[in-house]
Design a protein around this motif. Structure first.
Motif, PDB file in Angstrom:
ATOM      1  N   PRO A  66      57.365  31.273  92.531  1.00 60.30           N
ATOM      2  CA  PRO A  66      58.146  32.499  92.293  1.00 60.30           C
ATOM      3  C   PRO A  66      59.525  32.257  91.705  1.00 60.30           C
ATOM      4  CG  PRO A  66      57.072  32.573  94.438  1.00 60.30           C
ATOM      5  CD  PRO A  66      56.878  31.185  93.915  1.00 60.30           C
ATOM      6  N   TRP A  67      60.203  31.184  92.112  1.00 58.41           N
ATOM      7  CA  TRP A  67      61.566  30.977  91.621  1.00 58.41           C
ATOM      8  C   TRP A  67      61.564  30.660  90.136  1.00 58.41           C
ATOM      9  CZ3 TRP A  67      63.578  26.530  89.450  1.00 58.41           C
ATOM     10  CH2 TRP A  67      62.809  25.369  89.561  1.00 58.41           C
ATOM     11  N   ARG A  68      60.539  29.943  89.644  1.00 53.93           N
ATOM     12  CA  ARG A  68      60.463  29.654  88.213  1.00 53.93           C
ATOM     13  C   ARG A  68      60.176  30.929  87.420  1.00 53.93           C
ATOM     14  NH1 ARG A  68      57.614  23.871  86.772  1.00 53.93           N
ATOM     15  NH2 ARG A  68      59.104  22.538  87.882  1.00 53.93           N
ATOM     16  N   VAL A  69      59.225  31.715  87.910  1.00 56.09           N
ATOM     17  CA  VAL A  69      58.918  32.984  87.241  1.00 56.09           C
ATOM     18  C   VAL A  69      60.132  33.902  87.274  1.00 56.09           C
ATOM     19  CG1 VAL A  69      57.463  35.051  87.313  1.00 56.09           C
ATOM     20  CG2 VAL A  69      56.450  32.799  87.717  1.00 56.09           C
ATOM     21  N   GLY A  70      60.841  33.913  88.401  1.00 57.10           N
ATOM     22  CA  GLY A  70      62.017  34.762  88.528  1.00 57.10           C
ATOM     23  C   GLY A  70      63.132  34.374  87.581  1.00 57.10           C
ATOM     24  N   LEU A  71      63.387  33.074  87.445  1.00 59.05           N
ATOM     25  CA  LEU A  71      64.447  32.623  86.543  1.00 59.05           C
ATOM     26  C   LEU A  71      64.083  32.916  85.093  1.00 59.05           C
ATOM     27  CD1 LEU A  71      67.126  31.249  86.087  1.00 59.05           C
ATOM     28  CD2 LEU A  71      65.956  29.034  86.133  1.00 59.05           C
ATOM     29  N   ARG A  72      62.837  32.661  84.727  1.00 62.25           N
ATOM     30  CA  ARG A  72      62.401  32.973  83.365  1.00 62.25           C
ATOM     31  C   ARG A  72      62.512  34.474  83.098  1.00 62.25           C
ATOM     32  NH1 ARG A  72      58.175  36.046  80.597  1.00 62.25           N
ATOM     33  NH2 ARG A  72      58.203  35.204  78.489  1.00 62.25           N
ATOM     34  N   SER A  73      62.188  35.295  84.092  1.00 58.69           N
ATOM     35  CA  SER A  73      62.273  36.749  83.942  1.00 58.69           C
ATOM     36  C   SER A  73      63.713  37.198  83.741  1.00 58.69           C
ATOM     37  CB  SER A  73      61.681  37.438  85.176  1.00 58.69           C
ATOM     38  OG  SER A  73      60.319  37.111  85.337  1.00 58.69           O
ATOM     39  N   LEU A  74      64.645  36.570  84.453  1.00 57.75           N
ATOM     40  CA  LEU A  74      66.055  36.933  84.310  1.00 57.75           C
ATOM     41  C   LEU A  74      66.563  36.581  82.916  1.00 57.75           C
ATOM     42  CD1 LEU A  74      68.717  37.941  85.481  1.00 57.75           C
ATOM     43  CD2 LEU A  74      69.120  35.630  86.375  1.00 57.75           C
ATOM     44  N   VAL A  75      66.179  35.415  82.411  1.00 58.04           N
ATOM     45  CA  VAL A  75      66.579  35.007  81.064  1.00 58.04           C
ATOM     46  C   VAL A  75      66.053  36.002  80.030  1.00 58.04           C
ATOM     47  CG1 VAL A  75      66.320  33.233  79.287  1.00 58.04           C
ATOM     48  CG2 VAL A  75      66.778  32.571  81.649  1.00 58.04           C
ATOM     49  N   ALA A 165      58.311  29.946  79.464  1.00 59.72           N
ATOM     50  CA  ALA A 165      56.957  30.483  79.661  1.00 59.72           C
ATOM     51  C   ALA A 165      55.915  29.396  79.470  1.00 59.72           C
ATOM     52  CB  ALA A 165      56.709  31.639  78.692  1.00 59.72           C
ATOM     53  N   ARG A 166      56.143  28.521  78.503  1.00 57.95           N
ATOM     54  CA  ARG A 166      55.189  27.442  78.224  1.00 57.95           C
ATOM     55  C   ARG A 166      55.334  26.299  79.220  1.00 57.95           C
ATOM     56  NH1 ARG A 166      50.350  25.563  76.848  1.00 57.95           N
ATOM     57  NH2 ARG A 166      50.422  23.571  75.759  1.00 57.95           N
ATOM     58  N   ARG A 167      56.576  25.887  79.508  1.00 55.98           N
ATOM     59  CA  ARG A 167      56.808  24.683  80.301  1.00 55.98           C
ATOM     60  C   ARG A 167      56.761  24.941  81.803  1.00 55.98           C
ATOM     61  NH1 ARG A 167      58.563  20.150  77.765  1.00 55.98           N
ATOM     62  NH2 ARG A 167      58.814  20.312  75.497  1.00 55.98           N
ATOM     63  N   TRP A 168      57.145  26.122  82.246  1.00 53.64           N
ATOM     64  CA  TRP A 168      57.191  26.414  83.666  1.00 53.64           C
ATOM     65  C   TRP A 168      56.070  27.349  84.136  1.00 53.64           C
ATOM     66  CZ3 TRP A 168      62.910  27.535  85.481  1.00 53.64           C
ATOM     67  CH2 TRP A 168      63.640  26.330  85.420  1.00 53.64           C
ATOM     68  N   ALA A 237      52.206  44.851  74.616  1.00 56.25           N
ATOM     69  CA  ALA A 237      52.790  43.895  73.668  1.00 56.25           C
ATOM     70  C   ALA A 237      53.334  42.660  74.373  1.00 56.25           C
ATOM     71  CB  ALA A 237      53.897  44.578  72.868  1.00 56.25           C
ATOM     72  N   VAL A 238      54.087  42.851  75.457  1.00 56.78           N
ATOM     73  CA  VAL A 238      54.669  41.717  76.174  1.00 56.78           C
ATOM     74  C   VAL A 238      53.572  40.904  76.846  1.00 56.78           C
ATOM     75  CG1 VAL A 238      56.244  41.022  78.021  1.00 56.78           C
ATOM     76  CG2 VAL A 238      56.867  42.886  76.484  1.00 56.78           C
ATOM     77  N   GLY A 239      52.522  41.586  77.309  1.00 57.01           N
ATOM     78  CA  GLY A 239      51.393  40.858  77.880  1.00 57.01           C
ATOM     79  C   GLY A 239      50.725  39.954  76.855  1.00 57.01           C
ATOM     80  N   LEU A 240      50.543  40.452  75.642  1.00 55.05           N
ATOM     81  CA  LEU A 240      49.969  39.629  74.568  1.00 55.05           C
ATOM     82  C   LEU A 240      50.870  38.448  74.240  1.00 55.05           C
ATOM     83  CD1 LEU A 240      48.747  42.495  72.187  1.00 55.05           C
ATOM     84  CD2 LEU A 240      47.287  40.935  73.496  1.00 55.05           C
ATOM     85  N   ALA A 241      52.188  38.710  74.160  1.00 53.71           N
ATOM     86  CA  ALA A 241      53.124  37.628  73.830  1.00 53.71           C
ATOM     87  C   ALA A 241      53.192  36.585  74.943  1.00 53.71           C
ATOM     88  CB  ALA A 241      54.509  38.210  73.561  1.00 53.71           C
ATOM     89  N   THR A 242      53.197  37.049  76.188  1.00 55.61           N
ATOM     90  CA  THR A 242      53.247  36.121  77.322  1.00 55.61           C
ATOM     91  C   THR A 242      52.037  35.208  77.322  1.00 55.61           C
ATOM     92  OG1 THR A 242      54.492  37.714  78.658  1.00 55.61           O
ATOM     93  CG2 THR A 242      53.366  35.945  79.834  1.00 55.61           C
ATOM     94  N   ARG A 243      50.856  35.795  77.114  1.00 54.41           N
ATOM     95  CA  ARG A 243      49.634  34.991  77.077  1.00 54.41           C
ATOM     96  C   ARG A 243      49.682  33.998  75.921  1.00 54.41           C
ATOM     97  NH1 ARG A 243      47.257  32.413  80.087  1.00 54.41           N
ATOM     98  NH2 ARG A 243      46.036  31.052  78.775  1.00 54.41           N
ATOM     99  N   ALA A 244      50.243  34.428  74.787  1.00 55.35           N
ATOM    100  CA  ALA A 244      50.342  33.551  73.621  1.00 55.35           C
ATOM    101  C   ALA A 244      51.215  32.336  73.921  1.00 55.35           C
ATOM    102  CB  ALA A 244      50.897  34.321  72.429  1.00 55.35           C
ATOM    103  N   TYR A 245      52.373  32.564  74.554  1.00 57.05           N
ATOM    104  CA  TYR A 245      53.287  31.462  74.830  1.00 57.05           C
ATOM    105  C   TYR A 245      52.792  30.554  75.946  1.00 57.05           C
ATOM    106  CZ  TYR A 245      56.799  33.028  71.567  1.00 57.05           C
ATOM    107  OH  TYR A 245      57.456  33.356  70.416  1.00 57.05           O
ATOM    108  N   THR A 250      55.532  26.309  71.969  1.00 54.03           N
ATOM    109  CA  THR A 250      56.453  27.398  71.620  1.00 54.03           C
ATOM    110  C   THR A 250      56.964  27.303  70.191  1.00 54.03           C
ATOM    111  OG1 THR A 250      57.173  27.396  73.922  1.00 54.03           O
ATOM    112  CG2 THR A 250      58.533  28.600  72.350  1.00 54.03           C
ATOM    113  N   SER A 251      57.305  26.092  69.734  1.00 56.13           N
ATOM    114  CA  SER A 251      57.919  25.948  68.416  1.00 56.13           C
ATOM    115  C   SER A 251      56.946  26.274  67.294  1.00 56.13           C
ATOM    116  CB  SER A 251      58.472  24.535  68.238  1.00 56.13           C
ATOM    117  OG  SER A 251      57.468  23.570  68.444  1.00 56.13           O
ATOM    118  N   TYR A 252      55.626  26.281  67.564  1.00 63.01           N
ATOM    119  CA  TYR A 252      54.648  26.730  66.572  1.00 63.01           C
ATOM    120  C   TYR A 252      54.400  28.236  66.683  1.00 63.01           C
ATOM    121  CZ  TYR A 252      53.521  21.842  65.690  1.00 63.01           C
ATOM    122  OH  TYR A 252      53.590  20.523  65.346  1.00 63.01           O
ATOM    123  N   VAL A 253      54.226  28.713  67.912  1.00 67.11           N
ATOM    124  CA  VAL A 253      53.851  30.110  68.118  1.00 67.11           C
ATOM    125  C   VAL A 253      54.964  31.063  67.710  1.00 67.11           C
ATOM    126  CG1 VAL A 253      53.185  31.813  69.861  1.00 67.11           C
ATOM    127  CG2 VAL A 253      52.248  29.506  69.959  1.00 67.11           C
TER     128      VAL A 253
END
Length: 305
Positions: A66-75, A165-168, A237-245, A250-253
């Motif tokens: 949860p803390w990783r998802v939470g920090l990514r969400s805040l960013v 999103a990709r690394r964590w 849209a965000v669901g599609l992007a999240t799944r993509a990443y 990341t640097s390709y997508v």
């Protein structure tokens, strides 16, 4: 092309097509309420929709870390607040061009924070794409203000969110990451709305910056309708992007997100009479060329490996 990159790229383009349309509705919402109220109420509509989808499809939503998802969400929330806050102050194509300095930031963060080696083709792609962004942004020292930097700062935070999103969060449930993103936006929006309601700034309501300075206003039927449209479209849209990443580097997508500028320019012209001139068209052409070079680079790398 590498199948993971191609699949993620198609998801990104589909998401950008949706966002390029629905972001134009913010120009209607800004006449009804503030940026903060928009995000707070959109979250109130979005989270029950996510829960219903999860129940219907029997998908997990509980994050593993949860803390990783939470920090990514805040960013990501910081990025979106900066981007949406800039929309009343400039054409959507210009705000989008600032946001899409993200590929440049992806390279910087990937190299500095994670020690990733960046190949020459991707550097060329980003350089060409950056020229396209500059052509659309039209930097002008005489008219420079802090608001000019808002979409560029949004691009930096957006790049970092995509890397995380990709690394964590690669193995996190997509709906859980999506719920975290909207929850963070809602909490930031509700907090700012409360502060600006208790300590009103009383801006001129005709001033576009009022979108950033207002507190709570009684919701109108138009506000509820267009916020609901934004909520449903953003979720998809965000669901599609999240799944993509989650599914590819990341640097390709991220280069596929440049397609947003095409969709945003078209709908900005159709809905808000925001016409792209020859200089802007040149910028879009450069951005498309950058995407083609990046895609070719991904294919060559996959073939070698």
């Amino acid at each position: 092309m590498n199948s993971a990159v191609l699949r993620s790229g198609m998801l990104i383009v589909a998401g950008m097509a949706i966002i390029g349309l629905i972001d134009n509705f913010v120009f209607i919402i800004m006449r009804e309420a503030s940026l903060w109220q928009f995000h707070a109420f959109r979250t109130l509509l979005s989270l029950p929709l996510i829960w219903l989808v999860a129940r219907f499809l029997k998908l997990a939503t509980r994050p593993k870390r949860p803390w990783r998802v939470g920090l990514r969400s805040l960013v990501l929330a910081i990025s979106m607040m900066l981007y949406f806050g800039s929309l009343p102050l400039m054409p959507i194509a210009q705000a989008g061009a600032g946001l899409f300095t993200a590929p440049i930031w992806v390279l910087v963060f990937s190299a500095l924070l994670f020690g990733q080696r960046i190949g020459p083709r991707r550097l060329v792609a980003v350089a060409i794409g950056s020229l396209g962004v500059i052509a659309i942004m039209r930097p002008d020292a005489a008219n420079f203000s802090v608001f000019t930097l808002m979409p560029v700062a949004a691009g930096a935070f957006y790049a970092l969110a995509n890397i995380l999103a990709r690394r964590w969060c690669a193995d996190e449930p997509t709906l859980g990451v999506l719920a975290g993103s909207f929850a963070a936006l809602g909490l930031v929006g509700a907090g700012a709305m409360l502060v600006l309601t208790l300590v009103p700034l009383h801006p001129d309501m005709a001033d576009p910056a009022a979108f950033l300075m207002r507190g709570y206003a009684p919701p109108t039927p138009a506000f509820w309708w267009w916020t609901l449209v934004q909520a449903v479209g953003s979720l998809l849209a965000v669901g599609l992007a999240t799944r993509a990443y989650q599914g590819a580097d990341t640097s390709y997508v991220t280069i596929f997100e440049y397609s947003f500028l095409l969709f945003a320019s078209f709908w900005g012209w159709q809905l808000n009479d925001q016409v792209v001139d020859m200089r802007g068209a040149l910028g879009l052409a450069l951005i498309i060329a950058a995407g083609a070079i990046a895609a070719y680079s991904a294919e060559r790398r996959a073939a070698v490996s």
